[in-house]
Each structure stands twice: as structure tokens, then as C-alpha cells.
Write a protein that holds these residues in place. Structure first.
Motif, short mmCIF file in Angstrom:
data_model
loop_
_atom_site.label_atom_id
_atom_site.label_comp_id
_atom_site.label_asym_id
_atom_site.label_seq_id
_atom_site.Cartn_x
_atom_site.Cartn_y
_atom_site.Cartn_z
N ARG A 8 167.30 -104.87 67.94
CA ARG A 8 167.22 -103.56 67.29
C ARG A 8 167.05 -103.70 65.78
O ARG A 8 166.55 -102.78 65.13
N LEU A 9 167.49 -104.82 65.23
CA LEU A 9 167.32 -105.06 63.80
C LEU A 9 165.95 -105.64 63.48
O LEU A 9 165.27 -105.20 62.55
N SER A 10 165.50 -106.61 64.27
CA SER A 10 164.17 -107.21 64.09
C SER A 10 163.83 -108.03 65.31
O SER A 10 164.72 -108.63 65.95
N MET A 43 176.54 -123.85 67.41
CA MET A 43 176.18 -123.31 68.72
C MET A 43 175.88 -121.82 68.63
O MET A 43 174.95 -121.31 69.28
N GLY A 44 176.62 -121.12 67.82
CA GLY A 44 176.37 -119.69 67.66
C GLY A 44 175.02 -119.42 67.00
O GLY A 44 174.29 -118.51 67.40
N ARG A 45 174.66 -120.23 66.00
CA ARG A 45 173.36 -120.07 65.36
C ARG A 45 172.22 -120.43 66.32
O ARG A 45 171.16 -119.79 66.31
N LEU A 46 172.44 -121.44 67.16
CA LEU A 46 171.43 -121.78 68.17
C LEU A 46 171.24 -120.63 69.15
O LEU A 46 170.10 -120.27 69.50
N THR A 47 172.35 -120.04 69.61
CA THR A 47 172.25 -118.90 70.51
C THR A 47 171.50 -117.74 69.87
O THR A 47 170.66 -117.08 70.51
N LEU A 48 171.77 -117.51 68.59
CA LEU A 48 171.09 -116.43 67.88
C LEU A 48 169.58 -116.69 67.81
O LEU A 48 168.77 -115.79 68.04
N ASN A 49 169.18 -117.92 67.50
CA ASN A 49 167.75 -118.25 67.42
C ASN A 49 167.07 -118.12 68.78
O ASN A 49 165.91 -117.68 68.87
N VAL A 50 167.77 -118.51 69.85
CA VAL A 50 167.19 -118.39 71.19
C VAL A 50 166.97 -116.92 71.54
O VAL A 50 165.90 -116.53 72.06
N LEU A 51 167.97 -116.09 71.27
CA LEU A 51 167.84 -114.67 71.56
C LEU A 51 166.70 -114.04 70.76
O LEU A 51 165.91 -113.24 71.29
N LEU A 52 166.57 -114.42 69.51
CA LEU A 52 165.49 -113.87 68.69
C LEU A 52 164.13 -114.37 69.14
O LEU A 52 163.14 -113.65 69.07
N SER A 53 164.06 -115.60 69.60
CA SER A 53 162.78 -116.14 70.10
C SER A 53 162.31 -115.36 71.32
O SER A 53 161.13 -115.01 71.43
N PHE A 57 158.98 -113.02 71.63
CA PHE A 57 158.05 -113.23 72.74
C PHE A 57 157.82 -111.93 73.50
O PHE A 57 156.68 -111.60 73.87
N GLU A 58 158.89 -111.17 73.74
CA GLU A 58 158.75 -109.89 74.44
C GLU A 58 157.89 -108.92 73.65
O GLU A 58 157.05 -108.21 74.21
N ARG A 59 158.09 -108.88 72.32
CA ARG A 59 157.29 -107.98 71.48
C ARG A 59 155.81 -108.33 71.55
O ARG A 59 154.94 -107.46 71.66
N GLU A 60 155.49 -109.63 71.48
CA GLU A 60 154.09 -110.05 71.51
C GLU A 60 153.46 -109.76 72.87
O GLU A 60 152.29 -109.36 72.94
N VAL A 61 154.21 -109.94 73.96
CA VAL A 61 153.68 -109.66 75.29
C VAL A 61 153.40 -108.17 75.45
O VAL A 61 152.36 -107.76 75.99
N ILE A 62 154.32 -107.33 74.95
CA ILE A 62 154.10 -105.88 75.03
C ILE A 62 152.87 -105.48 74.24
O ILE A 62 152.06 -104.65 74.68
N GLY A 63 152.69 -106.08 73.04
CA GLY A 63 151.51 -105.79 72.24
C GLY A 63 150.22 -106.17 72.94
O GLY A 63 149.23 -105.42 72.90
#
Length: 234
Positions: A8-10, A43-53, A57-63
Motif C-alpha cells: 500500500r505504500l509502494s 532476517m526481517g530486512r530479507l523478509t521485507l525485500n522478498v515481500l516487496l519483490s 512483480f504483481e504490479r508489472e504482471v497487472i500492467g
């Protein structure tokens, strides 16, 4: 900073990393209501990067899906929104003919064939206070767009390719071809006139030095191979 979900943020990994840098400089913490992670640990930063990736990917597929659907609809000649051209109005998500404006469009095409000049016709239309459906005077720029819009011959254009449209054509194909031929003829005349009227400022003044003579090359065969040698000075 409290959000419902991270995306929701980016949904851009690069944009989000820049936001995190801004948060760190101003001692702002970031919290997601529905997702639990701790950005203070690796580990928390890795989880954050995975979720953002995955969000990116979802945004690009929708586009990609939206662009493909838009292109497929245009190939079928469907109207995909935007401002309706003069002579049409949108009804049930389709272009329908507005008879009052359609008469004006046909009149403009016929008057252009008679005058032979878009500049002259634009001046006449401005003097007559002729306006389009958005209450703008039909000046030279609007007139050029109108005369070159393939919508008026019943075509739908997508990325420079024309497809048969679902709407009714306002202009006969013969009239359209005459207008386009007139534009091409005028462009050639303007180019020839410009070349004839543009003076050659350096003509007869600037002289280039003569080019040096080319050296002749000699070929000698040595041990089954060919060596290219310059002639030796005498």
C-alpha cells in the motif's frame, strides 16, 4: 508510519528502499498492520525485500495484462475511452454519431478541398467563431488533427496501426484520400520552396583544398601468402 500492507505504500523495490533511507534519517519507524517483520534484524530486512519483490512483480504482471487487453480491444475496433472526436459522442461505451457536429466535420473536409490551404481555412473558421465540442476555436492545430484523424473513416488506431472500428464513418474514403494526397503534395512543395529560398551563404566563398593523390598499392606473393606493401621511395 503505519500501513495496512507493505504494497500500500509502494510496489517498487527501488522507491521503497529510498523511502526507508528517508525514514532512517528522520528516525521514523515503519509498521505493517497485517504483516509481521522486524527491520532491525537481517532476517526481517530479507523478509521485507522478498515481500516487496513479489509486490513489484504483481504490479508489472497487472500492467502487462492491462496493456494486452487494451491492444486486443483496439484490434477489434472498440472505443477504449478518452475524449470523443468532434462529430461523435460516447453512448454505452461506444462512439455514436452526433448529427449536428457530423455536419460540421463534413463541411470542414469539403471546404479544405475547395480552399486547398489549412491556414486559410483555419482563419475563416476563427472569423466565423466555429468551435469544437469543448468550446475551443478551431485553429490551425486543431484543424490539422481533425483532417488527419482516421476515426472519421471508421478506423481504430493503436500504436500507429489502423484496424476496422465499430463506429460509423463520417467521411467517405475518396474524400479522405484526396485530403491526404493534398497534404503530401503541399509538404513536397513547401520543402522545394524552402530549399529554393534558402541562400547558400558560403557559395563561391569557401574553397576546399584539393584532395591528396591516392597511393597505389603493390602486391607481392611471398611463400604462398599475399603481402600488401606501399611503394618504396626512389
Amino acid at each position: 508510519m503505519v500501513v495496512y500492507k507493505i504494497d500500500r505504500l509502494s510496489r517498487s523495490l527501488m522507491d521503497f528502499s529510498r523511502l526507508v533511507e528517508v525514514f532512517d534519517r528522520h528516525s521514523v519507524t515503519f509498521v505493517s498492520v497485517t504483516q509481521s517483520f522486524n527491520t532491525t534484524t537481517s532476517m526481517g530486512r530479507l523478509t521485507l525485500n522478498v515481500l516487496l519483490s513479489f509486490a513489484q512483480f504483481e504490479r508489472e504482471v497487472i500492467g502487462e495484462r492491462i496493456r494486452d487487453k487494451f491492444a486486443a480491444s483496439r484490434k477489434r475496433g472498440m472505443w477504449m475511452g478518452g475524449w470523443a472526436p468532434l462529430g461523435y459522442e460516447v453512448r454505452d461505451r461506444k462512439l455514436a454519431v452526433n448529427e449536428v457536429d457530423a455536419k460540421l466535420v463534413r463541411s470542414i473536409f469539403n471546404r479544405f478541398l475547395k480552399t486547398g490551404s489549412a491556414t486559410t481555412l483555419a482563419r475563416q473558421l476563427i472569423r466565423e467563431n466555429v468551435r469544437n465540442k469543448y468550446n475551443k476555436l478551431i485553429d490551425k492545430g486543431i484543424l490539422y488533427k481533425l483532417l488527419n484523424n482516421p476515426v472519421y473513416i471508421g478506423e481504430a488506431v493503436h500504436k500507429g496501426v489502423s484496424y476496422p472500428g465499430e463506429h460509423v464513418a463520417l467521411i467517405d474514403r475518396k474524400v479522405w484520400d484526396k485530403v491526404q494526397a493534398h497534404f503530401q503534395e503541399n509538404s513536397r512543395k513547401r520543402a522545394a520552396t524552402t530549399r529554393a529560398q534558402t541562400p547558400s551563404l558560403l557559395k563561391g566563398i569557401s574553397l576546399a583544398p584539393p584532395a591528396p593523390p591516392c597511393r597505389r598499392r603493390t602486391h607481392e606473393r611471398v611463400a604462398g601468402s599475399i603481402d600488401i606493401m606501399s611503394p618504396r621511395p626512389s
